[in-house]
Structure formats: structure tokens, C-alpha cells
Design an enzyme around this catalytic site. Structure first.
Site, PDB file in Angstrom:
ATOM      1  N   TYR A 101       0.792  -1.242  -0.186  1.00  0.00           N
ATOM      2  CA  TYR A 101       0.068   0.069  -0.065  1.00  0.00           C
ATOM      3  C   TYR A 101       0.706   1.201   0.016  1.00  0.00           C
ATOM      4  O   TYR A 101       1.802   1.353   0.715  1.00  0.00           O
ATOM      5  CB  TYR A 101      -0.786  -0.011   1.224  1.00  0.00           C
ATOM      6  CG  TYR A 101      -1.698   1.429   1.387  1.00  0.00           C
ATOM      7  CD1 TYR A 101      -2.979   1.311   1.030  1.00  0.00           C
ATOM      8  CD2 TYR A 101      -1.366   2.405   1.954  1.00  0.00           C
ATOM      9  CE1 TYR A 101      -3.651   2.607   0.927  1.00  0.00           C
ATOM     10  CE2 TYR A 101      -2.028   3.701   1.964  1.00  0.00           C
ATOM     11  CZ  TYR A 101      -3.140   3.560   1.379  1.00  0.00           C
ATOM     12  OH  TYR A 101      -3.790   4.711   1.357  1.00  0.00           O
ATOM     13  N   GLU A 189      -3.313   7.548  -4.007  1.00  0.00           N
ATOM     14  CA  GLU A 189      -3.360   6.249  -3.304  1.00  0.00           C
ATOM     15  C   GLU A 189      -2.943   5.253  -4.418  1.00  0.00           C
ATOM     16  O   GLU A 189      -3.592   5.190  -5.411  1.00  0.00           O
ATOM     17  CB  GLU A 189      -4.565   6.113  -2.570  1.00  0.00           C
ATOM     18  CG  GLU A 189      -4.660   4.577  -1.721  1.00  0.00           C
ATOM     19  CD  GLU A 189      -5.726   4.644  -1.398  1.00  0.00           C
ATOM     20  OE1 GLU A 189      -6.144   4.656   0.050  1.00  0.00           O
ATOM     21  OE2 GLU A 189      -6.931   4.210  -1.942  1.00  0.00           O
TER      22      GLU A 189
END
Ligand code: GDP
Ligand code: MN
Length: 326
Positions: A101, A189
């Protein structure tokens, strides 16, 4: 403002962040044609402005162009969290070794940007954040100083990512940071950022939110605004009726007041008292009885609303008129 994954990937690619090849398709036939261009094996992904598409069945692997057509026809028209899928991204399928992530956003409490990196990326990142937050490295970045080498090192070592990929990951973080500032993002993101079986590091997913207040100086991005896709059904109705309404998830108290500041303060007070606001609604200064009635009906469209908190300040709008509307 939210934009789609395929648009975010184009932006990432223009900043040198590696993304899998792919294009957007509006029909199953287009999806099949793109899959053929990509060599047959492809992943078909719903393009809607919500996360969790994988778990909702909106991300499917296809082995042939014919299969891509089939998968696209399953996904197009699908309802994901209240949004109807109108287009799909057909992109090169990747053999995944690791899912990380990577995110950049603003930490308003710290008044800094925050870089977030974890070796435990993928579709269960919310669960990781809730149950094992120590697996997620957060490093604050002073916006006036910018991203520093030691911050990159800190993020790499605390996150648990494969250090043999540190150079590639650091490069991607630097590009993400440059991109974030240049496009006035409020969120950028990559989940998952993957290490492929061949050892490459690439952005398999892409999510960008743009700061609405900066849209005046981002005319190219402003063109990507999609009414309907960017908002849920109640918000879209509010937009068309010219009502200043924002829907919040998980709340059960409808909120209505006059003046944006007063409404926001009311929401804060409700939260502080342990309640959960379901929406923001500013009646506006020039409201009529009919407008007030429409606004109340709009709040009640969400069955989660169990009560409405009204905070009307006399003088901006006539209180007898509001009363009549109620
Ligand atoms: P999200 O669920 O909306 O965040 O959509 P993602 O784009 O992140 O996809 C969800 C999951 O699908 C990823 O975490 C991967 O596990 C899987 N996935 C997506 N693309 C590929 C691919 O090209 N190959 C493989 N093997 N899995 C993929
Ligand atoms: Mn994702």
C-alpha cells in the site's frame, strides 16, 4: 473531486510512475478488442468512484478476448455501492508476487502531508489498519520543506517492504509526491503497489482526489468532473435541484441549518455529543417554503436517517417560512 482509476493511471504515467498498459471500454466489444491488443490475457475493472470494487465483484481476470467480452458484460451495468458501472478499464494482467500500500494525503491535525506505506496492501487494508496498525508506516512531510531522503528511508524500513526494491519504491514515492503537489491532490493512493513475479514494481490500482478549492487553476482536471458518477443518487438529485447537500456514510441524524458555517458547527456538536450526522445541508439564504420542504424530503431519502437536527438562525432566512416548510 474524485476521478476514475484509468484517468489517475494516465496522470501517474505522465509523472513516470509505472502502470500496466490498458484503456477504457464502454461496451463488451470494445473490451474484447482491447484485450486482443494486450495479447488476450487481461483484467477487466469497473470504473466507479468507490473503493472495494474487487470485493464487490467489479474486478475480474480474463484469459482470452472472448472471456474479456464476457467479463465486461457482467461488470457493465453492475451496481457497486449505489453507483452503476458505465465503463470498464481493460488492462494488462499482472502476475503478482507482493501487494503493498502506498498513499499520500493531508493530515490536518499535524498540518502536514502524510506518506503512508505498508507491506500489507491489497483489498484488506482497512482490516490491517484496524487490527494491526503497526504494519502501516506513516511519515509526516512538512509541505514547506518537501520530501527528504531520510523520510523515504524511514518509510521503507518501517513498512516491512522488500528492501531489495527500495530504489524502485523510493523513485515511485518521489514521483507520487511531485504529482500530488502539481495536481493539487488531496489524496493520491496506490493500492496495491505490486512487485511482479518478474521483479518489477508497478501501480496496479490508482486513486486520486483533487482539492475542489484548487479546481479553478486545474482546468484540465476540472473537465473530468462527472455528475452522477462523482456523487451518490441523493447527492446527484441535490446537485440537479441546486441544493447544498453532502451525504456522509454511517450516520443516522439528518442535519439541516442555514449558513455553511452553522451547519458544519452543528455537525461538529452532534459528533462531540456522540451522535453521527448523516449529511450536510445548507438551506441557503433565499429559500422558500417549497425549497425547505424539498430539502427535508431529500434528507429523508436515506432510510438510515432516524431523526433530523434543525438549526435555523433567524435573520438569514424567515423562520416562519422554514416552519411552514417543515
Ligand atoms: P479495488 O478493490 O477497488 O481496490 O480494486 P484493485 O484495482 O485494487 O483490485 C483488487 C484486487 O484485484 C487487487 O488487490 C489484486 O489482488 C487483484 N488484481 C487486480 N489486477 C490484477 C492483475 O492484473 N492480476 C492479478 N493476479 N490480480 C489482480
Ligand atoms: Mn485497490
Amino acid at each position: 473531486m474524485k476521478i476514475h482509476e484509468y484517468q489517475a493511471k494516465d496522470i501517474f504515467a505522465s509523472y513516470g510512475i509505472p502502470v500496466p498498459a490498458g484503456r477504457v471500454a464502454f461496451t463488451p466489444d470494445e473490451a474484447a478488442a482491447i484485450a486482443a491488443e494486450l495479447g488476450g490475457k487481461a483484467v477487466v475493472k469497473a470504473q466507479v468512484h468507490v473503493g472495494g470494487r474487487g470485493k464487490a465483484g467489479g474486478v475480474k481476470l480474463a484469459t482470452t478476448p472472448e472471456d474479456a467480452r464476457e467479463k465486461a458484460s457482467q461488470i457493465l451495468g453492475m451496481d457497486i455501492k449505489g453507483l452503476t458501472v458505465q465503463k470498464v478499464l481493460v488492462s494488462q494482467a499482472v502476475d503478482i508476487a507482493q501487494e503493498y500500500y502506498l498513499g499520500l494525503t493531508m493530515d490536518r491535525d499535524a498540518r502536514k502531508l502524510v506518506l503512508i506505506l505498508s507491506a500489507s496492501g491489497g483489498v484488506d487494508i482497512e482490516e490491517v489498519a484496524a487490527k494491526t496498525p503497526e504494519k502501516i508506516a506513516k511519515v509526516h512531510i512538512d509541505p514547506l520543506i518537501g520530501l527528504q531522503e531520510f523520510q523515504l528511508k524511514r518509510a521503507i524500513f518501517r513498512s516491512g517492504v522488500d528492501v531489495s526494491k527500495a530504489k524502485e519504491i523510493k523513485g515511485i514515492i518521489r514521483k507520487l509526491f511531485t504529482c500530488y503537489l502539481a495536481i493539487d491532490a488531496s489524496l493520491a493512493e496506490i493500492n496495491p503497489l505490486v512487485v511482479t513475479k518478474a521483479g518489477e514494481v508497478i501501480a496496479l490500482d490508482a486513486k486520486i482526489n483533487i482539492d475542489d478549492n484548487a479546481l479553478y487553476r486545474q482546468p484540465e482536471l476540472e473537465k473530468l468532473l462527472e455528475v452522477g458518477a462523482d456523487m451518490d443518487a441523493i447527492e446527484a438529485e441535490a446537485y440537479h435541484k441546486g441544493i447544498a447537500y453532502v451525504h456522509l456514510s454511517g450516520g443516522n441524524i439528518g442535519v439541516m441549518g442555514n449558513g455553511a458555517g452553522l451547519v458544519m458547527t452543528t455537525m461538529d456538536v452532534i459528533s462531540r455529543a456522540g451522535g453521527k450526522p448523516n449529511n450536510f445541508l445548507d438551506i441557503g439564504g433565499a429559500a422558500t417554503t417549497e425549497v425547505v420542504e424539498n430539502e427535508l424530503m431529500l434528507i429523508l431519502k436515506d432510510p438510515d436517517v432516524k431523526g433530523i437536527f434543525l438549526n435555523v438562525f433567524g435573520g438569514i432566512v424567515r423562520c416562519d417560512m422554514v416552519a411552514e416548510g417543515i
